[in-house]
Design a protein around this motif. Sequence first.
Motif, PDB file in Angstrom:
ATOM      1  N   ILE A 179       0.840  -1.203   0.000  1.00  0.00           N
ATOM      2  CA  ILE A 179       0.000   0.000   0.000  1.00  0.00           C
ATOM      3  C   ILE A 179       0.874   1.252   0.000  1.00  0.00           C
ATOM      4  CG2 ILE A 179      -1.650   1.333   1.375  1.00  0.00           C
ATOM      5  CD1 ILE A 179      -2.894  -1.370   2.244  1.00  0.00           C
ATOM      6  N   GLN A 180       1.892   1.272   0.857  1.00  0.00           N
ATOM      7  CA  GLN A 180       2.770   2.445   0.949  1.00  0.00           C
ATOM      8  C   GLN A 180       3.480   2.707  -0.378  1.00  0.00           C
ATOM      9  OE1 GLN A 180       2.873   4.588   3.733  1.00  0.00           O
ATOM     10  NE2 GLN A 180       3.774   5.831   2.114  1.00  0.00           N
ATOM     11  N   ASN A 181       3.889   1.644  -1.072  1.00  0.00           N
ATOM     12  CA  ASN A 181       4.559   1.807  -2.372  1.00  0.00           C
ATOM     13  C   ASN A 181       3.687   2.568  -3.359  1.00  0.00           C
ATOM     14  OD1 ASN A 181       6.877   0.513  -1.557  1.00  0.00           O
ATOM     15  ND2 ASN A 181       6.358  -1.453  -2.516  1.00  0.00           N
ATOM     16  N   ILE A 182       2.390   2.285  -3.358  1.00  0.00           N
ATOM     17  CA  ILE A 182       1.463   2.971  -4.268  1.00  0.00           C
ATOM     18  C   ILE A 182       1.370   4.446  -3.896  1.00  0.00           C
ATOM     19  CG2 ILE A 182      -0.973   3.128  -4.972  1.00  0.00           C
ATOM     20  CD1 ILE A 182      -0.909  -0.058  -4.545  1.00  0.00           C
ATOM     21  N   LEU A 183       1.261   4.737  -2.619  1.00  0.00           N
ATOM     22  CA  LEU A 183       1.189   6.129  -2.167  1.00  0.00           C
ATOM     23  C   LEU A 183       2.488   6.882  -2.460  1.00  0.00           C
ATOM     24  CD1 LEU A 183      -0.652   5.513   1.211  1.00  0.00           C
ATOM     25  CD2 LEU A 183      -1.619   6.575  -0.850  1.00  0.00           C
ATOM     26  N   ASP A 184       3.620   6.166  -2.436  1.00  0.00           N
ATOM     27  CA  ASP A 184       4.913   6.787  -2.743  1.00  0.00           C
ATOM     28  C   ASP A 184       5.113   6.980  -4.242  1.00  0.00           C
ATOM     29  OD1 ASP A 184       5.449   6.742  -0.029  1.00  0.00           O
ATOM     30  OD2 ASP A 184       6.740   4.964  -0.138  1.00  0.00           O
ATOM     31  N   LYS A 185       4.605   6.040  -5.031  1.00  0.00           N
ATOM     32  CA  LYS A 185       4.846   6.030  -6.475  1.00  0.00           C
ATOM     33  C   LYS A 185       3.994   7.054  -7.229  1.00  0.00           C
ATOM     34  CE  LYS A 185       4.748   2.915 -10.464  1.00  0.00           C
ATOM     35  NZ  LYS A 185       4.517   1.557 -10.930  1.00  0.00           N
ATOM     36  N   TYR A 186       2.735   7.189  -6.831  1.00  0.00           N
ATOM     37  CA  TYR A 186       1.798   8.046  -7.561  1.00  0.00           C
ATOM     38  C   TYR A 186       1.452   9.283  -6.755  1.00  0.00           C
ATOM     39  CZ  TYR A 186       1.040   3.693 -10.159  1.00  0.00           C
ATOM     40  OH  TYR A 186       1.209   2.544 -10.886  1.00  0.00           O
ATOM     41  N   THR A 187       1.099  10.360  -7.459  1.00  0.00           N
ATOM     42  CA  THR A 187       0.658  11.577  -6.783  1.00  0.00           C
ATOM     43  C   THR A 187      -0.781  11.923  -7.132  1.00  0.00           C
ATOM     44  OG1 THR A 187       1.573  12.911  -8.575  1.00  0.00           O
ATOM     45  CG2 THR A 187       2.955  12.594  -6.622  1.00  0.00           C
ATOM     46  N   GLU A 188      -1.227  11.528  -8.323  1.00  0.00           N
ATOM     47  CA  GLU A 188      -2.575  11.877  -8.768  1.00  0.00           C
ATOM     48  C   GLU A 188      -3.601  10.863  -8.264  1.00  0.00           C
ATOM     49  OE1 GLU A 188      -3.433  14.727 -10.348  1.00  0.00           O
ATOM     50  OE2 GLU A 188      -1.328  15.202  -9.969  1.00  0.00           O
ATOM     51  N   PRO A 189      -4.735  11.354  -7.730  1.00  0.00           N
ATOM     52  CA  PRO A 189      -5.778  10.434  -7.267  1.00  0.00           C
ATOM     53  C   PRO A 189      -6.212   9.438  -8.352  1.00  0.00           C
ATOM     54  CG  PRO A 189      -6.288  12.676  -6.580  1.00  0.00           C
ATOM     55  CD  PRO A 189      -5.087  12.754  -7.477  1.00  0.00           C
ATOM     56  N   GLU A 190      -6.282   9.894  -9.612  1.00  0.00           N
ATOM     57  CA  GLU A 190      -6.705   9.016 -10.715  1.00  0.00           C
ATOM     58  C   GLU A 190      -5.761   7.841 -10.899  1.00  0.00           C
ATOM     59  OE1 GLU A 190      -6.266  12.282 -10.946  1.00  0.00           O
ATOM     60  OE2 GLU A 190      -8.167  13.160 -11.578  1.00  0.00           O
ATOM     61  N   ALA A 191      -4.530   7.976 -10.469  1.00  0.00           N
ATOM     62  CA  ALA A 191      -3.555   6.872 -10.540  1.00  0.00           C
ATOM     63  C   ALA A 191      -3.571   6.046  -9.244  1.00  0.00           C
ATOM     64  CB  ALA A 191      -2.156   7.420 -10.800  1.00  0.00           C
ATOM     65  N   PRO A 201      -7.794  13.392   1.814  1.00  0.00           N
ATOM     66  CA  PRO A 201      -7.350  14.565   1.047  1.00  0.00           C
ATOM     67  C   PRO A 201      -7.291  14.287  -0.470  1.00  0.00           C
ATOM     68  CG  PRO A 201      -5.754  14.007   2.772  1.00  0.00           C
ATOM     69  CD  PRO A 201      -6.807  12.961   2.803  1.00  0.00           C
ATOM     70  N   LEU A 202      -6.969  13.058  -0.838  1.00  0.00           N
ATOM     71  CA  LEU A 202      -6.925  12.698  -2.263  1.00  0.00           C
ATOM     72  C   LEU A 202      -8.326  12.702  -2.868  1.00  0.00           C
ATOM     73  CD1 LEU A 202      -4.369   9.767  -2.001  1.00  0.00           C
ATOM     74  CD2 LEU A 202      -3.938  12.039  -2.961  1.00  0.00           C
ATOM     75  N   VAL A 203      -9.312  12.219  -2.109  1.00  0.00           N
ATOM     76  CA  VAL A 203     -10.699  12.230  -2.575  1.00  0.00           C
ATOM     77  C   VAL A 203     -11.168  13.669  -2.755  1.00  0.00           C
ATOM     78  CG1 VAL A 203     -13.077  11.695  -1.881  1.00  0.00           C
ATOM     79  CG2 VAL A 203     -11.295   9.948  -1.675  1.00  0.00           C
ATOM     80  N   ILE A 204     -10.837  14.524  -1.792  1.00  0.00           N
ATOM     81  CA  ILE A 204     -11.249  15.933  -1.899  1.00  0.00           C
ATOM     82  C   ILE A 204     -10.597  16.588  -3.103  1.00  0.00           C
ATOM     83  CG2 ILE A 204     -11.148  18.186  -0.747  1.00  0.00           C
ATOM     84  CD1 ILE A 204     -11.436  16.587   1.932  1.00  0.00           C
ATOM     85  N   THR A 205      -9.316  16.327  -3.330  1.00  0.00           N
ATOM     86  CA  THR A 205      -8.635  16.853  -4.508  1.00  0.00           C
ATOM     87  C   THR A 205      -9.331  16.373  -5.780  1.00  0.00           C
ATOM     88  OG1 THR A 205      -6.506  16.974  -3.375  1.00  0.00           O
ATOM     89  CG2 THR A 205      -6.439  16.845  -5.784  1.00  0.00           C
ATOM     90  N   TYR A 206      -9.608  15.092  -5.861  1.00  0.00           N
ATOM     91  CA  TYR A 206     -10.274  14.517  -7.023  1.00  0.00           C
ATOM     92  C   TYR A 206     -11.624  15.188  -7.265  1.00  0.00           C
ATOM     93  CZ  TYR A 206     -12.386  10.851  -9.967  1.00  0.00           C
ATOM     94  OH  TYR A 206     -12.993  10.156 -10.989  1.00  0.00           O
ATOM     95  N   MET A 207     -12.406  15.372  -6.198  1.00  0.00           N
ATOM     96  CA  MET A 207     -13.759  15.904  -6.330  1.00  0.00           C
ATOM     97  C   MET A 207     -13.792  17.409  -6.599  1.00  0.00           C
ATOM     98  SD  MET A 207     -15.663  13.315  -6.292  1.00  0.00           S
ATOM     99  CE  MET A 207     -17.218  14.198  -6.306  1.00  0.00           C
TER     100      MET A 207
END
Length: 174
Positions: free
Chosen positions: A10-22, A166-172
């Motif tokens: 899970i942490q790897n995904i949060l480290d690898k991507y910055t955009e909520p869509e990814a 915060p990622l959901v809020i950014t996306y929305m």
Amino acid sequence: MTDLALPRSIQNILDKYTEPEAIFPAILPAIGEVLKCDRCFLYLRNPQTRFAKIAYCWRKHQNIPDITESAWKLEPLSLPQEDPLFAAALRTQASIYVEDVETASPKVVNKEFERKNLGHRALIHAHLCQDGQLWGILQPSVFGQKRIWSDFDHAIMTQLENKLTPLVITYMTQ
């Protein structure tokens, strides 16, 4: 126990991507595998307009229903009356861990609503809230059997609520 480090997958995904869509489509399978679930979906909503949809859904196998929705739609005004879990989320109460839909209190779960619309037997109804507003629901679930949610499961979900809100809020709001 909430200071437990997130599992590497899970942490790897949060480290690898910055955009909520990814992040969203990548993280749901990792959550499903870490929590040993059959399905994990992300319901996104705009608290001002009440437009919402299940935007992302991971399933362990094809026999589990894919409930991804393609179009944004207005939440029915009756939803909080039909679904006590959703009503609790709107009140921004703590996330709810249901070990068995079949035996849970009707004050917590509308068994018929869950059966008809979602089909799972056990679930986590994780509320993604900020400043008294519900922005999304992360819902890992198990089919066909009840599930006792462990301290580990609770700790992971608490961290995910903090990281994903915060990622959901950014996306929305983009």
